[in-house]
Design a protein around this motif. Structure first.
Motif, PDB file in Angstrom:
ATOM      1  N   LEU B 166       0.844  -1.197   0.000  1.00  0.00           N
ATOM      2  CA  LEU B 166       0.000   0.000   0.000  1.00  0.00           C
ATOM      3  C   LEU B 166       0.880   1.248   0.000  1.00  0.00           C
ATOM      4  O   LEU B 166       1.957   1.254   0.606  1.00  0.00           O
ATOM      5  CB  LEU B 166      -0.865   0.034   1.270  1.00  0.00           C
ATOM      6  N   MET B 167       0.389   2.288  -0.638  1.00  0.00           N
ATOM      7  CA  MET B 167       1.100   3.577  -0.665  1.00  0.00           C
ATOM      8  C   MET B 167       0.073   4.707  -0.623  1.00  0.00           C
ATOM      9  O   MET B 167      -1.118   4.491  -0.842  1.00  0.00           O
ATOM     10  CB  MET B 167       1.883   3.747  -1.981  1.00  0.00           C
ATOM     11  N   LEU B 168       0.554   5.918  -0.410  1.00  0.00           N
ATOM     12  CA  LEU B 168      -0.245   7.118  -0.653  1.00  0.00           C
ATOM     13  C   LEU B 168       0.184   7.711  -2.002  1.00  0.00           C
ATOM     14  O   LEU B 168       1.283   7.441  -2.467  1.00  0.00           O
ATOM     15  CB  LEU B 168      -0.026   8.160   0.452  1.00  0.00           C
ATOM     16  N   VAL B 169      -0.679   8.518  -2.577  1.00  0.00           N
ATOM     17  CA  VAL B 169      -0.414   9.119  -3.886  1.00  0.00           C
ATOM     18  C   VAL B 169      -0.836  10.568  -3.905  1.00  0.00           C
ATOM     19  O   VAL B 169      -1.884  10.906  -3.339  1.00  0.00           O
ATOM     20  CB  VAL B 169      -1.261   8.473  -5.010  1.00  0.00           C
ATOM     21  N   ASN B 170      -0.065  11.402  -4.575  1.00  0.00           N
ATOM     22  CA  ASN B 170      -0.565  12.694  -5.032  1.00  0.00           C
ATOM     23  C   ASN B 170      -0.734  12.599  -6.543  1.00  0.00           C
ATOM     24  O   ASN B 170       0.228  12.713  -7.308  1.00  0.00           O
ATOM     25  CB  ASN B 170       0.384  13.838  -4.667  1.00  0.00           C
ATOM     26  N   ASP B 171      -1.969  12.358  -6.952  1.00  0.00           N
ATOM     27  CA  ASP B 171      -2.306  12.208  -8.374  1.00  0.00           C
ATOM     28  C   ASP B 171      -2.627  13.592  -8.934  1.00  0.00           C
ATOM     29  O   ASP B 171      -3.785  13.966  -9.089  1.00  0.00           O
ATOM     30  CB  ASP B 171      -3.514  11.272  -8.500  1.00  0.00           C
ATOM     31  N   VAL B 172      -1.572  14.346  -9.221  1.00  0.00           N
ATOM     32  CA  VAL B 172      -1.749  15.734  -9.676  1.00  0.00           C
ATOM     33  C   VAL B 172      -2.653  15.782 -10.908  1.00  0.00           C
ATOM     34  O   VAL B 172      -2.532  14.949 -11.812  1.00  0.00           O
ATOM     35  CB  VAL B 172      -0.381  16.363 -10.000  1.00  0.00           C
TER      36      VAL B 172
END
Lengths: 338, 338
Positions: B166-172
């Motif tokens: 699992l990860m976090l994302v900044n999906d710009v």
């Protein structure tokens, strides 16, 4: 120079240099184990690979390995990017006409492009596998380039220089899943299963004068169940050339070396259903959907069926002497068995 | 187990095992040089990596390397697949309401998903780079999973078992490019520039009871220019869980180990503009577009601006004791300079 990837040595296969005649090859682990590794360090690897290529062509190796197209994976068995344009606007115009819609004027100036799945390509002789023929399995014969690193916002001229290699593609489409998927507004996903690429990727210089203005000026031949189905010229009616497609892809982000950018289904402008088929002297089609669109426009009903289990498609490009440039994609549709 | 990729050793960086507290790490070249290599051979690598992890946590190494989140690339600096769902249907419903359109009923049963570019992610502390703020630069805070190999047509239960990390994302997102792009019908492309992922990827067991039913039941915190902007619960209002999203992605094709599947912008259902902001006791937002949609619905006009050069965003998830689980994505918007 011609390069291929044999199905051995792991998920990314093993890079080989192939001679011009596609009869022999040589593995090059000391230069690069995989095509992606060569692309990652192209300035260093390219001259070394080219030396091997020239030695292969001149017969300098005493026992070169026999090259077997059936032993090949796609040149990049998996890639970090596969983005497919729709540069033959004639095809897009037919799609629209078949459903009674106008082609927006900007489609002639702003390329259509979708982001494809690149994690699980299949080999050029692997089956097209699907769980159901109700999905509407169609071939799409195309040309594609592999780029080097590309800067964000690069010019069309710089994009032209980024082209490292050329391939053919069968961008399989599941036609009956497309309408619902596009209606959702997020583009293709389930309607685009695994693509297959030609056994061999070539540097543009292999085409001589047939590579001009970032277009491939040769007919692309498609055989459906053994019968010639299409042979449109890939250089004709390509409204956006590969440099323009690469620049479009890089407008807001950098592209990593090894990015694959496709042309979209090759399609030449023809008079209509009657004259477009091979039997009637036309150049035929690079996908079944195109003849179905002519049928819809002229008879109100599509009649040519999509591919069934057991059907086969062969996609190839021949040089002026009739020799295969990229080797042949040759796939049979099969039920997926896991 | 926690894993990260340091920006050293080539385009794919170098895999390290990170301790639970994110203070120390250990490189593991004898097990796997890169995270993709570990995922390619997970059954062999995972137990060995876990041994290192346990040794790190127990203090068994005499001189463990200090872990620096700023030295990290995204766990997969480039990936073979990045597919992003839109599982928080509340967000989609607000998008529709803001433009006066109904939400199609099937959006509650059939996930939205787009294919993203995966060839050139940026690191969690790298700038968000753009050529123009006129593009409408927005953050999107999300959770994502990395899968193992997945069969075509796999069940939701099997999809659940395929989740490796699992990860976090900044999906710009480039909001001002979206309307024209979606109108063309092929989905997002230029409107989705390079995403950034959290410094650390974790195995689901790290979350204990907070990983349940293939959802992450923790608040996701977003700071915009240093002020708390959002803290919705990622486990709440997630209509499609990760197992359903993976199964959706695999309906017509196999997924390769290392495929990243995102949740879409985390969004909790709230009453309206007044009560939804952090200042007014709401849980806030994981993208600027969401507050703009509330503004549009209630006042007729969006007022909160998108990000400007110099603006910063921080995305993090804390455990019940206030410790960072994944490390923090912390990015500043900068003009692209090539």
């Amino acid at each position: 120079m011609k390069l291929a990837t044999l199905k051995q040595g792991g998920r990314d296969g093993s890079l080989v240099v192939v001679n011009r005649a596609l009869t022999h090859c040589r593995s090059v682990p000391a230069i690069a184990r995989t095509l992606q590794a060569a692309l990652d360090d192209w300035e260093v690897c390219e001259p070394q690979l080219r030396q091997v290529y020239e030695a292969l062509n001149s017969g300098a190796f005493s026992n070169p390995e026999v090259f077997d197209q059936a032993a090949c994976h796609s040149p990049l068995p998996r890639a970090y990017q596969w983005a497919d344009g729709s540069a033959y606007v004639n095809h897009v115009e037919l799609v629209r006409r078949a459903r009674g819609a106008e082609l927006p004027a900007e489609f002639w100036t702003d390329p259509l492009m979708y982001q494809g799945g690149s994690d699980s390509f299949v080999g050029p002789r692997d089956p097209v596998r699907a769980l159901s023929v109700d999905w509407g399995i169609d071939l799409e014969a195309e040309v594609a380039v592999i780029t080097g690193d590309v800067k964000m916002g690069c010019s069309v001229a710089d994009a032209a220089k980024s082209v490292r290699l050329l391939m053919l593609v069968n961008d399989v489409s599941l036609r009956n899943l497309i309408p619902n998927e596009l209606a959702k507004g997020f583009g293709f996903f389930q309607s685009k299963p695994a693509s297959a690429f030609s056994p061999v990727a070539i540097t543009p210089d292999e085409l001589g004068a047939d590579w001009a203005d970032s277009r491939v000026h040769r007919p692309l031949t498609v055989f459906l169940n053994g019968a010639l189905f299409g042979q449109p010229d890939a250089g004709q009616d390509m409204v956006f050339n590969f440099a323009q497609l690469v620049a479009h892809a890089a407008k807001t982000r950098e592209l990593c070396a090894g990015s694959i950018i496709g042309s979209g289904t090759v399609s030449n402008k023809q008079g209509g259903l009657q004259g477009s088929s091979i039997a009637n002297g036309g150049v035929g089609y690079c996908c079944i959907a195109e003849v179905r669109m002519y049928e819809t426009i002229e008879t109100g009903k599509a009649q040519t069926p999509y591919m069934q289990f057991g059907d086969s498609v062969r996609i190839e490009m021949l040089d002026a002497q009739g020799a295969s440039i990229f080797g042949a994609i040759d796939q049979t549709v099969q039920a997926y068995a896991g």
